[in-house]
Design a protein around this motif. Structure first.
Motif, PDB file in Angstrom:
ATOM      1  N   GLY A 126       0.421  -0.928  -0.125  1.00  0.00           N
ATOM      2  CA  GLY A 126       0.480   0.052   0.315  1.00  0.00           C
ATOM      3  C   GLY A 126       0.919   0.935   0.189  1.00  0.00           C
ATOM      4  N   LYS A 127       0.002   2.384   0.324  1.00  0.00           N
ATOM      5  CA  LYS A 127       0.594   3.825  -0.391  1.00  0.00           C
ATOM      6  C   LYS A 127       1.493   3.940  -1.124  1.00  0.00           C
ATOM      7  CE  LYS A 127       0.582   3.974   4.887  1.00  0.00           C
ATOM      8  NZ  LYS A 127       1.515   4.360   6.414  1.00  0.00           N
ATOM      9  N   ASP A 128       1.694   3.357  -2.137  1.00  0.00           N
ATOM     10  CA  ASP A 128       2.749   2.987  -3.548  1.00  0.00           C
ATOM     11  C   ASP A 128       4.128   2.498  -3.135  1.00  0.00           C
ATOM     12  OD1 ASP A 128       0.974   4.522  -4.912  1.00  0.00           O
ATOM     13  OD2 ASP A 128       1.137   6.450  -4.408  1.00  0.00           O
ATOM     14  N   ASN A 129       3.996   1.848  -1.966  1.00  0.00           N
ATOM     15  CA  ASN A 129       5.744   1.014  -1.195  1.00  0.00           C
ATOM     16  C   ASN A 129       5.375   0.040  -2.358  1.00  0.00           C
ATOM     17  OD1 ASN A 129       6.327   2.895   0.579  1.00  0.00           O
ATOM     18  ND2 ASN A 129       4.727   2.112   1.856  1.00  0.00           N
ATOM     19  N   VAL A 177      11.740  -4.371  11.668  1.00  0.00           N
ATOM     20  CA  VAL A 177      12.174  -3.281  11.047  1.00  0.00           C
ATOM     21  C   VAL A 177      11.268  -2.006  10.723  1.00  0.00           C
ATOM     22  CG1 VAL A 177      14.693  -5.356  11.167  1.00  0.00           C
ATOM     23  CG2 VAL A 177      12.148  -4.870   9.250  1.00  0.00           C
ATOM     24  N   ASN A 178      12.239  -1.255  10.732  1.00  0.00           N
ATOM     25  CA  ASN A 178      12.135   0.152   9.722  1.00  0.00           C
ATOM     26  C   ASN A 178      12.158   0.268   7.649  1.00  0.00           C
ATOM     27  OD1 ASN A 178      11.000   1.130  12.168  1.00  0.00           O
ATOM     28  ND2 ASN A 178      12.740   1.667  12.381  1.00  0.00           N
ATOM     29  N   LEU A 179      11.100   0.436   7.129  1.00  0.00           N
ATOM     30  CA  LEU A 179      12.031   0.344   6.246  1.00  0.00           C
ATOM     31  C   LEU A 179      11.020   1.936   5.301  1.00  0.00           C
ATOM     32  CD1 LEU A 179       8.989  -3.019   4.974  1.00  0.00           C
ATOM     33  CD2 LEU A 179      12.100  -2.507   5.759  1.00  0.00           C
ATOM     34  N   GLU A 180      11.857   1.489   4.845  1.00  0.00           N
ATOM     35  CA  GLU A 180      11.704   3.298   3.855  1.00  0.00           C
ATOM     36  C   GLU A 180      12.227   2.794   2.369  1.00  0.00           C
ATOM     37  OE1 GLU A 180      14.247   7.447   2.414  1.00  0.00           O
ATOM     38  OE2 GLU A 180      13.929   6.945   4.387  1.00  0.00           O
ATOM     39  N   PHE A 181      11.063   2.803   1.645  1.00  0.00           N
ATOM     40  CA  PHE A 181      11.606   2.378  -0.023  1.00  0.00           C
ATOM     41  C   PHE A 181      11.541   3.479  -0.749  1.00  0.00           C
ATOM     42  CE2 PHE A 181       7.620   0.251   1.814  1.00  0.00           C
ATOM     43  CZ  PHE A 181       8.320  -1.091   1.686  1.00  0.00           C
ATOM     44  N   ASP A 182      12.084   3.315  -1.835  1.00  0.00           N
ATOM     45  CA  ASP A 182      13.042   4.293  -2.632  1.00  0.00           C
ATOM     46  C   ASP A 182      12.577   5.147  -3.062  1.00  0.00           C
ATOM     47  OD1 ASP A 182      15.704   4.530  -4.199  1.00  0.00           O
ATOM     48  OD2 ASP A 182      14.151   4.226  -6.146  1.00  0.00           O
ATOM     49  N   VAL A 183      13.168   6.682  -2.711  1.00  0.00           N
ATOM     50  CA  VAL A 183      11.832   7.668  -3.159  1.00  0.00           C
ATOM     51  C   VAL A 183      11.286   7.941  -4.082  1.00  0.00           C
ATOM     52  CG1 VAL A 183      14.014   8.812  -3.074  1.00  0.00           C
ATOM     53  CG2 VAL A 183      11.712  10.049  -2.231  1.00  0.00           C
ATOM     54  N   ILE A 184      12.337   7.077  -5.284  1.00  0.00           N
ATOM     55  CA  ILE A 184      12.670   7.433  -6.697  1.00  0.00           C
ATOM     56  C   ILE A 184      11.412   6.523  -6.918  1.00  0.00           C
ATOM     57  CG2 ILE A 184      13.262   7.279  -9.361  1.00  0.00           C
ATOM     58  CD1 ILE A 184      15.889   8.555  -7.921  1.00  0.00           C
ATOM     59  N   VAL A 188       7.512   7.489  -8.670  1.00  0.00           N
ATOM     60  CA  VAL A 188       6.846   6.824 -10.265  1.00  0.00           C
ATOM     61  C   VAL A 188       5.668   5.770  -9.865  1.00  0.00           C
ATOM     62  CG1 VAL A 188       7.285   5.466 -11.836  1.00  0.00           C
ATOM     63  CG2 VAL A 188       9.398   7.161 -11.037  1.00  0.00           C
ATOM     64  N   ALA A 189       5.511   5.348  -8.841  1.00  0.00           N
ATOM     65  CA  ALA A 189       4.083   4.212  -8.864  1.00  0.00           C
ATOM     66  C   ALA A 189       3.405   6.104  -8.371  1.00  0.00           C
ATOM     67  CB  ALA A 189       4.480   3.947  -7.113  1.00  0.00           C
ATOM     68  N   ARG A 190       3.110   6.456  -7.675  1.00  0.00           N
ATOM     69  CA  ARG A 190       2.209   7.707  -7.393  1.00  0.00           C
ATOM     70  C   ARG A 190       2.231   8.116  -9.027  1.00  0.00           C
ATOM     71  NH1 ARG A 190       0.869  10.882  -3.272  1.00  0.00           N
ATOM     72  NH2 ARG A 190       0.650   8.147  -1.760  1.00  0.00           N
ATOM     73  N   LEU A 191       2.665   8.707  -9.344  1.00  0.00           N
ATOM     74  CA  LEU A 191       2.799   9.562 -10.894  1.00  0.00           C
ATOM     75  C   LEU A 191       2.206   8.430 -11.873  1.00  0.00           C
ATOM     76  CD1 LEU A 191       5.645  11.333 -11.453  1.00  0.00           C
ATOM     77  CD2 LEU A 191       3.678  12.455 -11.281  1.00  0.00           C
ATOM     78  N   THR A 192       1.987   7.123 -11.891  1.00  0.00           N
ATOM     79  CA  THR A 192       1.806   6.267 -12.490  1.00  0.00           C
ATOM     80  C   THR A 192       0.153   6.065 -12.267  1.00  0.00           C
ATOM     81  OG1 THR A 192       3.973   5.554 -12.938  1.00  0.00           O
ATOM     82  CG2 THR A 192       2.052   3.903 -13.158  1.00  0.00           C
ATOM     83  N   LYS A 193       0.554   5.883 -11.449  1.00  0.00           N
ATOM     84  CA  LYS A 193      -1.228   5.412 -10.669  1.00  0.00           C
ATOM     85  C   LYS A 193      -1.826   6.645 -11.458  1.00  0.00           C
ATOM     86  CE  LYS A 193      -1.600   3.899  -6.788  1.00  0.00           C
ATOM     87  NZ  LYS A 193      -1.982   4.166  -5.091  1.00  0.00           N
ATOM     88  N   SER A 194      -1.797   8.027 -10.875  1.00  0.00           N
ATOM     89  CA  SER A 194      -2.331   9.007 -11.213  1.00  0.00           C
ATOM     90  C   SER A 194      -2.603   9.180 -12.352  1.00  0.00           C
ATOM     91  CB  SER A 194      -1.826  10.357 -11.033  1.00  0.00           C
ATOM     92  OG  SER A 194      -1.682  10.347  -9.415  1.00  0.00           O
TER      93      SER A 194
END
Length: 197
Positions: A126-129, A177-184, A188-194
């Protein structure tokens, strides 16, 4: 801004609840080099130094941070991965890390590979992760390359140096564990979804 290259391990020496906040005091060899108001990544979470006392310093995690990271599970004597913010002009040895945790993941497998380890983590999609094979991900502040990517889980390979110099040496199955997914990748995932909507 961080790189995901861990500078030092810190040891939690005190935890103090203050209403919904948690003050965390850490013993570290970098403590005397810090200054109040400085940002330091702790297991990948950007937190502000509020007090320094010789080889210890204190940070505060608010309720929002505690609810979205593994800091709520900290105990005295736990080891924490530490990285100071990168300096402008430094080499970017890891990848672009913001210090903003996207969500937590659970260690679901550890396979020893005769000198290295494959750690597998599950997470709520979720959240484009997303992860992609050979892409970047940050786990407890450590910049790593994804070796296997599947829906809601991925694996990373850990070399002996990383195992010894980060808290990967103490991660067990079912640990958060704490996860931070790649910002780029997130952009891209958010722009593609939009674009597709």
């Amino acid at each position: 801004m961080f790189t995901g290259i861990i500078e030092s391990l810190g040891e939690v020496i005190a935890l103090k609840k203050d209403k919904t906040n948690l003050h965390i005091t850490i013993k570290s060899k970098i403590a005397e080099e810090l200054r109040i108001d400085q940002s330091v990544a702790h297991n990948g979470i950007c937190l502000t130094v509020i007090d320094i006392n010789n080889n210890t310093y204190t940070i505060t995690a608010i309720a929002e941070t505690l609810s979205k990271t593994n800091l709520c599970k900290l105990k005295v004597n736990d080891k924490v991965n530490l990285e100071r913010a990168m300096k402008l002009g430094d080499r970017l040895d890891g990848h672009i890390v913001q210090g903003h945790v996207d969500n937590t993941g659970k260690c679901i497998a550890i396979d020893e590979q005769n000198g290295s380890w494959i750690f597998t983590f599950g997470y709520n999609e979720g959240k484009d992760n997303i992860t992609i094979e050979k892409g970047s991900v940050t786990i407890n502040g450590v910049s790593l390359t994804v070796v296997n990517s599947h829906k809601n889980k991925f694996s990373v390979a850990i070399i002996p140096y990383t195992h010894m110099h980060t808290n990967f040496g103490s991660i067990k199955i079912n640990d958060l564990v704490n996860l931070e997914f790649d910002v780029i990748g997130k952009y891209v995932a958010r722009l593609t979804k939009s674009y597709n909507n």
